[in-house]
Enzyme design. Structure first.
Site, short mmCIF file in Angstrom:
data_model
loop_
_atom_site.label_atom_id
_atom_site.label_comp_id
_atom_site.label_asym_id
_atom_site.label_seq_id
_atom_site.Cartn_x
_atom_site.Cartn_y
_atom_site.Cartn_z
CG HIS A 1 89.54 -21.24 142.60
ND1 HIS A 1 88.70 -22.44 143.53
CD2 HIS A 1 88.24 -20.80 142.18
CE1 HIS A 1 87.40 -22.51 142.95
NE2 HIS A 1 86.76 -21.43 141.76
CG ASP B 1 89.81 -23.91 146.72
OD1 ASP B 1 90.16 -23.33 145.46
OD2 ASP B 1 89.29 -23.69 146.84
CG ASP C 1 83.45 -23.62 141.45
OD1 ASP C 1 84.12 -22.82 140.89
OD2 ASP C 1 82.58 -22.91 142.37
CD GLU D 1 86.98 -18.74 144.52
OE1 GLU D 1 85.94 -17.67 143.96
OE2 GLU D 1 86.27 -19.47 144.44
CD GLU D 2 84.80 -22.83 145.82
OE1 GLU D 2 83.53 -21.63 146.33
OE2 GLU D 2 84.80 -22.84 144.46
CG ASP E 1 85.64 -19.92 139.34
OD1 ASP E 1 85.23 -20.68 139.00
OD2 ASP E 1 85.91 -19.28 140.62
CG HIS F 1 80.16 -24.44 146.32
ND1 HIS F 1 79.83 -22.96 146.82
CD2 HIS F 1 80.80 -24.58 144.94
CE1 HIS F 1 80.79 -22.40 146.20
NE2 HIS F 1 81.01 -22.92 145.27
ZN LIG Z 1 84.55 -21.42 141.79
#
Ligand SMILES: [Zn+2]
Length: 420
Positions: free
Chosen positions: A85, A87, A148, A182-183, A205, A388
């Site tokens: 992903h 994002d 990520d 995805e997030e 991931d 994150h």
């Molecule tokens: Zn991820």
């Protein structure tokens, strides 16, 4: 640092991709949720085209798909897919990411220059101990890094580049997919499994070197709504029923030991109140219910219902209403019917000299939804750590290993297909 088995551009690509702000946003009414994601998706689309892949497409929702044609003569090699992903998390800024390479890591704390209090401490990051002598990439202290999942994006792109310039490596047709949002839990919303057309896929991931994830939570969300009765507080005697107090009774009745995120780990499930909308007349409590065993969800839901009804017993003029919604299911329920999907990934990891470690994910992945949409999709490591967060880091050595796993995986599927 050992030199990688396959010399690829994964680090170079990664350092480029992190410069594009692709932070997704919960509140948006567009898809993808933010325009920055389309900038990276468009760019990946163009790069795949330039590399000469076939069927390169970007649909109206931003999903980028492409095919690496087979190099083998075998007719029956399954088509496997690789997914990442684009994002990054809404929880931390992704604007103006400045990646810093800390060369030849010696076990020190990593100080991030743009925010003097931001320090990635060796003692708080047990996985740093395995990185002595490696190069570590971090952000500069005010943003996340975006490993990520841009590490996964770069690793897949680098593997694709390598395979295209090494046609002597025999593999079947490969499908590549880059996805948005995805997030915020919408990564598979418009994913066209039919069009993707693979027999199985792998999200790249995951976190630690050697990790393979084939098990996620099964998840539901519950809204418990308590109805009371509001009237002027000066004249409320014998009339008012305060639903906030009923809800408080309910929350206080939830188990204090176990069955909560703050008291469980590993394979233990939980019920988790995470949001409340409260007024005298009506109070609703939103809850997550999680367990690895789908059958246990039902039991947890009955427990919640029972505690809600007990709260109403204390306030007999109130009433409770319970609404359960399915979120996602443990992908193991699908993957156990496709043992080769997991076994071939284990074999690929072993061929890179690592021991596969199969860890449950205490959450969901795009793979959990895709598996139930007909595309069995476990998750393999990308090397991401502290995602994150401004403390995100990744080692270039782990990135090269992830590329190696992708390439070996293509070989394993080809080798294990019957000759025709
Ligand atoms: Zn991820």
């Amino acid at each position: 640092m050992n030199s990688p088995k396959y010399a690829t551009r994964c680090v170079e690509l990664f350092l480029d991709y992190v410069k594009i702000n692709t932070q997704s946003s919960e509140g948006s009414d567009t898809f993808p949720s933010t325009p920055g994601q389309l900038v990276l998706l468009r760019r990946l689309h163009d790069e795949l085209k330039m590399l000469g892949l076939s069927d390169v497409s970007m649909d109206e929702h931003g999903y980028v798909f492409a095919t690496v044609p087979a190099t083998t003569d075998k007719q029956d090699v399954p088509v496997i897919g690789f997914l990442a992903h684009v994002d990054t998390s809404p929880e931390m800024s992704g604007e103006g990411v400045k990646a810093i390479i800390h060369r030849d890591y010696k076990g020190q704390d990593l100080v991030l220059p743009d925010e003097p209090t931001a320090v990635i401490r060796f003692d708080d990051n047990p996985h740093l101990a395995g990185q002595i002598g490696n190069d570590i990439i971090t952000a500069s202290g005010t943003t996340l890094l975006g490993a990520d999942n841009k590490a996964g994006v770069a690793e897949i792109m680098a593997a694709v580049e390598y395979l295209l310039s090494h046609p002597e490596i025999a593999h079947g047709a490969l499908r590549i997919g880059f996805t948005p949002d995805e997030e915020i839990g919408s990564g598979t919303q418009y994913f066209d499994v039919q069009k993707f057309g693979a027999d199985c896929a792998y999200t790249v991931d995951g976190e630690t070197l050697g990790e393979l994830q084939m098990e996620t939570f099964s998840a539901d969300s519950i809204t418990v709504t308590f109805h009371g009765f509001n009237t002027h507080p000066g004249f409320a005697k014998g009339k008012m029923v305060n639903s906030i107090k009923v809800a408080a009774e309910f929350i206080a009745g939830l188990p204090k030991e176990g069955l909560s995120p703050e008291t469980t780990e590993g394979y233990r499930g939980f019920v988790h109140p995470y949001m409340m909308d409260a007024s005298v007349e009506c109070t609703s409590v939103k809850m997550l219910v999680r367990d690895f065993d789908t059958a246990n969800l039902k039991e947890l839901e009955l427990l919640v219902e029972q505690i809600a009804l007990e709260a109403v017993v204390v306030y007999p003029d109130a009433c409770a209403e319970i609404n359960v919604e399915e979120s996602y299911r443990n992908m193991k329920e699908v993957l156990e019917h496709h043992p080769d999907v997991v076994e071939n990934a284990c074999e690929a990891i072993r061929r890179t000299g690592l021991e596969p470690s199969i860890e449950p994910i205490r959450g969901g992945t795009d793979g959990s939804r895709l598996s139930f949409m007909g595309l069995p999709t476990p998750n393999i490591f990308a090397g991401e750590h502290n995602f994150h967060s401004r403390y995100e880091w990744i080692s270039t050595s782990d990135m090269h290993k992830a590329v190696e796993v992708i390439i070996e995986l293509c070989r394993v599927w080809e080798e294990r297909a019957t000759t025709s």
